[in-house]
Design an enzyme around this catalytic site. Structure first.
Site, short mmCIF file in Angstrom:
data_model
loop_
_atom_site.label_atom_id
_atom_site.label_comp_id
_atom_site.label_asym_id
_atom_site.label_seq_id
_atom_site.Cartn_x
_atom_site.Cartn_y
_atom_site.Cartn_z
N TRP A 7 1.21 -0.29 -14.95
CA TRP A 7 1.43 -1.71 -15.25
C TRP A 7 0.62 -2.63 -14.35
O TRP A 7 0.58 -3.84 -14.58
CB TRP A 7 2.92 -2.05 -15.09
CG TRP A 7 3.82 -1.38 -16.09
CD1 TRP A 7 3.45 -0.55 -17.13
CD2 TRP A 7 5.24 -1.49 -16.15
NE1 TRP A 7 4.56 -0.14 -17.82
CE2 TRP A 7 5.67 -0.70 -17.24
CE3 TRP A 7 6.20 -2.17 -15.39
CZ2 TRP A 7 7.02 -0.58 -17.59
CZ3 TRP A 7 7.55 -2.05 -15.73
CH2 TRP A 7 7.94 -1.26 -16.82
N LYS A 8 0.03 -2.10 -13.29
CA LYS A 8 -0.70 -2.93 -12.33
C LYS A 8 0.22 -4.08 -11.87
O LYS A 8 1.41 -3.85 -11.68
CB LYS A 8 -2.02 -3.41 -12.93
CG LYS A 8 -2.82 -2.21 -13.49
CD LYS A 8 -4.24 -2.50 -13.85
CE LYS A 8 -4.89 -1.21 -14.35
NZ LYS A 8 -6.30 -1.36 -14.67
N HIS A 92 -6.08 4.53 -6.76
CA HIS A 92 -6.62 3.84 -7.95
C HIS A 92 -7.89 3.08 -7.56
O HIS A 92 -8.00 2.57 -6.44
CB HIS A 92 -5.57 2.88 -8.50
CG HIS A 92 -5.95 2.35 -9.85
ND1 HIS A 92 -6.83 1.32 -10.01
CD2 HIS A 92 -5.61 2.76 -11.09
CE1 HIS A 92 -7.00 1.09 -11.30
NE2 HIS A 92 -6.26 1.95 -11.99
N GLU A 94 -8.87 0.23 -8.21
CA GLU A 94 -8.64 -1.15 -7.77
C GLU A 94 -8.22 -1.19 -6.30
O GLU A 94 -8.53 -2.13 -5.58
CB GLU A 94 -7.59 -1.82 -8.68
CG GLU A 94 -8.20 -2.14 -10.04
CD GLU A 94 -7.23 -2.10 -11.21
OE1 GLU A 94 -6.01 -2.14 -10.99
OE2 GLU A 94 -7.71 -2.01 -12.36
N GLU A 164 -10.83 8.25 -13.90
CA GLU A 164 -10.94 6.90 -14.42
C GLU A 164 -12.31 6.32 -14.05
O GLU A 164 -12.46 5.77 -12.95
CB GLU A 164 -9.84 6.01 -13.83
CG GLU A 164 -8.43 6.48 -14.14
CD GLU A 164 -7.42 5.34 -14.07
OE1 GLU A 164 -6.78 5.07 -15.09
OE2 GLU A 164 -7.31 4.68 -13.03
N GLY A 170 -10.40 -1.58 -17.99
CA GLY A 170 -10.20 -2.97 -18.36
C GLY A 170 -11.40 -3.61 -19.05
O GLY A 170 -11.47 -4.83 -19.17
N GLY A 231 -3.72 1.48 -18.87
CA GLY A 231 -3.49 0.19 -18.24
C GLY A 231 -3.02 -0.82 -19.26
O GLY A 231 -1.85 -0.85 -19.66
N GLY A 232 -3.93 -1.65 -19.71
CA GLY A 232 -3.61 -2.77 -20.61
C GLY A 232 -2.71 -2.40 -21.78
O GLY A 232 -1.72 -3.09 -22.06
P1 13P Z 1 -7.15 -0.07 -18.83
O1 13P Z 1 -6.40 0.91 -19.74
O2 13P Z 1 -6.62 -1.45 -18.90
O3 13P Z 1 -8.61 0.06 -18.98
O4 13P Z 1 -6.80 0.41 -17.32
C1 13P Z 1 -6.95 1.74 -16.99
C2 13P Z 1 -6.36 1.95 -15.65
O5 13P Z 1 -6.85 1.44 -14.65
C3 13P Z 1 -5.16 2.79 -15.56
O6 13P Z 1 -4.87 3.09 -14.24
#
Ligand code: 13P
Length: 252
Positions: A7-8, A92, A94, A164, A170, A231-232
């Site tokens: 979910w970030k 991750h 990020e 990833e 994203g 993610g999204g």
């Molecule tokens: P998205 O699915 O939004 O590209 O994000 C992937 C992600 O970073 C899952 O950890």
């Protein structure tokens, strides 16, 4: 197969309650797929409470390498375990990009998470620049060495590695099924070098980066793709449930 929703920095406790209640009901009859959600720290307790007794696991998005101490702003694996979560996502991209996470800190965090009897989803992946310079395997190898160097054979069943590619996160531009399979096969080879065959085969390799209901089937049907870190598309009930159902339909 594991489908995990990262979910970030979305969904506070209130939204978590309504989402998890709806998710549990929506997935009640979906079998043959392990599902997990990874809420922000302040939503963990609510997610655990709502998903208790369901087939949906709960992971934190990070955890520190000490059980307690003077580390302002950090949360320890012991605390994540105490709240009832099943594991933690570590490394991750990020965190690596924006919060100075390195292979060394990733390895330390993984060790402490596993020592706390939790599961871990360890993330790695190359940037666009690294892929263009044909450094993908060198980068994956360096990152994976740090991860699997921190995981003993007897803890490896609690390890999931998420491939990833940074350029796919994203961006709406997912890796092609072949790019994902090639990277996963490369990672599988590294696991075979480190563990016995059965263990290397049992470590789950999941793909993350713009996974959506429309591309899930082709990605998940690759031999070495054992699931997805979403993610999204994990933020909306319908798209996340659709990916889980696709996975259930492909393999158990
Ligand atoms: P998205 O699915 O939004 O590209 O994000 C992937 C992600 O970073 C899952 O950890």
């Amino acid at each position: 197969v594991l489908i995990a929703g990262n979910w970030k920095m979305y969904k506070g406790p209130e939204e978590t309650v309504s989402f998890c209640a709806a998710l549990a009901a929506r997935l009640a009859d979906v079998e043959g797929v392990d599902v997990a959600v990874c809420p922000p720290f302040t939503s963990l307790a609510e997610a655990v409470r709502l998903l208790d007794g369901t087939n949906v696991a709960v992971y934190a998005q990070n955890a520190h390498w000490e059980r307690e101490g003077a580390f302002t702003g950090e949360v320890s694996p012991t605390m994540v375990a105490e709240v009832g979560a099943d594991g933690a996502v570590i490394g991750h991209s990020e965190r690596r990009q924006h919060f100075c996470e390195t292979d060394e800190t990733v390895a330390k965090r993984i060790r402490c998470v596993l020592d706390s009897d939790l599961r871990v989803i360890a993330c790695l992946g190359e940037t666009e620049e690294e892929r263009e310079q044909e450094l993908t395997e060198a980068v994956l190898s360096r990152q994976a060495d740090a991860v699997i160097g921190a995981v003993d054979q007897d803890a490896a069943e609690r390890l999931t590695i998420a491939y990833e590619p940074v350029w796919a996160i994203g961006t709406g531009k997912n890796a092609t099924p072949k790019q994902a399979q090639d990277a996963h096969a490369f990672l599988r080879g590294l696991l075979v070098d480190r563990y016995d065959r059965a263990t290397a085969g049992a470590v789950r390799l999941v793909y993350g980066g713009s996974v959506k209901p429309e591309n899930a089937a082709e990605l998940l049907s690759q031999d070495d793709v054992d699931g997805a870190l979403v993610g999204g598309a994990s933020l909306e009930l319908e798209s996340f449930a659709a990916i889980c159902e696709t996975a259930a339909g492909i393999r158990s």
